[in-house]
Motif scaffolding. Structure first.
Motif, mmCIF file in Angstrom:
data_model
loop_
_atom_site.group_PDB
_atom_site.id
_atom_site.type_symbol
_atom_site.label_atom_id
_atom_site.label_comp_id
_atom_site.label_asym_id
_atom_site.label_seq_id
_atom_site.Cartn_x
_atom_site.Cartn_y
_atom_site.Cartn_z
ATOM 1 N N LEU A 1 0.880 -1.073 -0.105
ATOM 2 C CA LEU A 1 -0.119 -0.064 -0.022
ATOM 3 C C LEU A 1 0.511 1.219 0.030
ATOM 4 O O LEU A 1 0.511 2.441 -0.651
ATOM 5 N N ALA A 2 2.062 1.286 0.548
ATOM 6 C CA ALA A 2 2.888 2.315 0.564
ATOM 7 C C ALA A 2 3.267 2.611 -0.487
ATOM 8 O O ALA A 2 3.418 3.664 -1.025
ATOM 9 N N ALA A 3 3.820 1.711 -1.460
ATOM 10 C CA ALA A 3 4.341 1.770 -2.754
ATOM 11 C C ALA A 3 3.143 2.326 -3.744
ATOM 12 O O ALA A 3 3.539 3.222 -4.489
ATOM 13 N N SER B 1 3.134 6.251 -5.182
ATOM 14 C CA SER B 1 3.259 6.542 -6.690
ATOM 15 C C SER B 1 2.057 7.101 -7.094
ATOM 16 O O SER B 1 1.823 7.299 -8.407
ATOM 17 N N GLY B 2 1.152 7.790 -6.360
ATOM 18 C CA GLY B 2 -0.306 8.505 -6.723
ATOM 19 C C GLY B 2 -1.267 7.676 -6.862
ATOM 20 O O GLY B 2 -2.356 8.214 -7.167
ATOM 21 N N GLY B 3 -1.439 6.401 -6.386
ATOM 22 C CA GLY B 3 -2.660 5.707 -6.256
ATOM 23 C C GLY B 3 -3.513 6.244 -5.116
ATOM 24 O O GLY B 3 -2.929 6.902 -4.421
ATOM 25 N N ARG B 4 -4.557 5.429 -5.086
ATOM 26 C CA ARG B 4 -5.337 5.640 -3.870
ATOM 27 C C ARG B 4 -5.986 4.401 -3.075
ATOM 28 O O ARG B 4 -5.810 3.361 -3.911
ATOM 29 N N LEU B 5 -6.423 4.310 -1.924
ATOM 30 C CA LEU B 5 -6.848 3.122 -1.321
ATOM 31 C C LEU B 5 -8.558 3.547 -1.171
ATOM 32 O O LEU B 5 -8.891 4.858 -0.763
ATOM 33 N N LEU C 1 -9.613 -8.828 15.871
ATOM 34 C CA LEU C 1 -8.435 -9.222 14.945
ATOM 35 C C LEU C 1 -8.175 -8.277 13.795
ATOM 36 O O LEU C 1 -7.137 -8.033 13.373
ATOM 37 N N HIS C 2 -9.189 -8.139 13.261
ATOM 38 C CA HIS C 2 -9.331 -7.114 11.848
ATOM 39 C C HIS C 2 -8.775 -5.577 12.337
ATOM 40 O O HIS C 2 -7.905 -5.003 11.602
ATOM 41 N N LEU C 3 -8.816 -5.409 13.620
ATOM 42 C CA LEU C 3 -8.327 -3.873 14.243
ATOM 43 C C LEU C 3 -6.513 -4.198 14.184
ATOM 44 O O LEU C 3 -5.952 -3.339 13.821
ATOM 45 N N VAL C 4 -6.033 -5.220 14.584
ATOM 46 C CA VAL C 4 -4.748 -5.824 14.809
ATOM 47 C C VAL C 4 -4.229 -5.736 13.415
ATOM 48 O O VAL C 4 -2.985 -4.975 13.275
ATOM 49 N N ALA C 5 -5.081 -6.235 12.674
ATOM 50 C CA ALA C 5 -4.683 -6.087 11.025
ATOM 51 C C ALA C 5 -4.342 -4.690 10.430
ATOM 52 O O ALA C 5 -3.243 -4.411 9.696
ATOM 53 N N VAL C 6 -5.186 -4.292 10.700
ATOM 54 C CA VAL C 6 -5.264 -2.544 10.509
ATOM 55 C C VAL C 6 -3.957 -1.811 11.274
ATOM 56 O O VAL C 6 -3.242 -1.272 10.400
ATOM 57 N N HIS C 7 -3.895 -1.996 12.243
ATOM 58 C CA HIS C 7 -2.560 -1.329 12.872
ATOM 59 C C HIS C 7 -1.270 -2.093 12.365
ATOM 60 O O HIS C 7 -0.297 -1.182 12.093
ATOM 61 N N MET C 8 -1.113 -3.154 12.144
ATOM 62 C CA MET C 8 0.100 -3.807 11.528
ATOM 63 C C MET C 8 0.240 -3.097 10.092
ATOM 64 O O MET C 8 1.294 -3.111 9.733
ATOM 65 N N MET C 9 -0.842 -2.909 9.238
ATOM 66 C CA MET C 9 -0.755 -2.370 8.143
ATOM 67 C C MET C 9 -0.241 -1.074 8.070
ATOM 68 O O MET C 9 0.534 -0.689 7.343
ATOM 69 N N CYS C 10 -0.618 -0.299 8.990
ATOM 70 C CA CYS C 10 -0.051 1.022 9.307
ATOM 71 C C CYS C 10 1.260 0.952 9.488
ATOM 72 O O CYS C 10 2.021 1.887 9.150
ATOM 73 N N ASP C 11 1.608 0.072 10.398
ATOM 74 C CA ASP C 11 3.165 0.263 10.940
ATOM 75 C C ASP C 11 3.943 -0.320 9.812
ATOM 76 O O ASP C 11 4.948 0.308 9.430
ATOM 77 N N ALA C 12 3.522 -1.364 8.751
ATOM 78 C CA ALA C 12 4.239 -1.705 7.684
ATOM 79 C C ALA C 12 4.230 -0.496 6.600
ATOM 80 O O ALA C 12 5.313 -0.309 6.149
ATOM 81 N N PHE C 13 3.172 0.211 6.688
ATOM 82 C CA PHE C 13 2.993 1.232 5.546
ATOM 83 C C PHE C 13 4.077 2.404 6.129
ATOM 84 O O PHE C 13 5.067 2.648 5.307
#
Length: 201
Positions: A44-46, A50-54, A181-193
């Motif tokens: 998601l960071a990449a 590069s101009g994409g969106r979520l 656990l979805h919230l855990v996944a969201v926070h892990m995504m943000c951390d990796a982002f």
């Protein structure tokens, strides 16, 4: 006064079945699905850099999780960094009510996906059941728009997981535990982002 010290196991037992279920599901998540959440965050960071969106969507508690994710990206997770384009599709009440009124509830998210999604964008759909008709329609619309469709769901198999280009299916016995656990996944995504952008810890 007597001070009682408790272990994690003791605390789980004291908290009743809910905490016990959560701990068991969290261990499974950590062993099996956590790496997917981290990979999604880096990808998601990449994409956004590069101009994409979520685009993100869900119903009820999953809508709250979707909005939590987009808020962390437009705002910030931990360290300061530039804002990135991320839209939670349930937040525009005028559009949502007009679409439901004119086209029916199944089109709630799909019509917005057709309006906003571009090739290479990411559409993440959150559902504890993986069977919500409006999310299934949104997934189909995302694929038609050549966006990447990610399904964050409860236990597999489920229809939404089958429609996604990527899927993260949480194995848990109750809806509440899946949402936690979805919230855990969201926070892990943000951390990796943030780590992928060089702004993480």
């Amino acid at each position: 006064m007597t001070v009682t010290r408790t272990t994690t196991h003791d605390a789980a037992l004291a908290g009743g079945d809910h905490c016990g279920r959560l701990l068991a599901a969290l261990e499974r998540f950590r062993a099996q699905e956590a790496a997917v959440a981290q990979r999604w965050g880096a990808h998601l960071a990449a994409t956004l850099a590069s101009g994409g969106r979520l685009l993100a969507a869900g119903n009820g508690g999953s809508a709250a999780q979707a909005q939590h994710l987009t808020a962390e990206l437009v705002g910030r997770y931990r360290e300061d960094r530039p804002p990135f384009s991320a839209l939670a599709l349930h937040t525009d009440t005028s559009s949502c009510t007009a679409i439901v009124n004119d086209y029916g509830a199944d089109e709630l998210f799909a019509r917005q996906v057709r309006a906003h999604a571009r090739p290479g964008d990411v559409l993440i759909l959150l559902s504890t059941s993986g069977a919500s008709p409006n999310l299934l329609c949104a997934a189909a619309a995302g694929r038609e728009a050549a966006a990447e469709v990610w399904s964050l769901t409860g236990p597999a198999p489920n229809p939404l997981a089958d429609l996604g280009d990527e899927r993260l299916c949480v194995e848990a016995a109750t809806t509440a535990t899946v949402q936690e656990l979805h919230l855990v996944a969201v926070h892990m995504m943000c951390d990796a982002f943030d780590s992928a952008l060089g702004t993480g810890p």
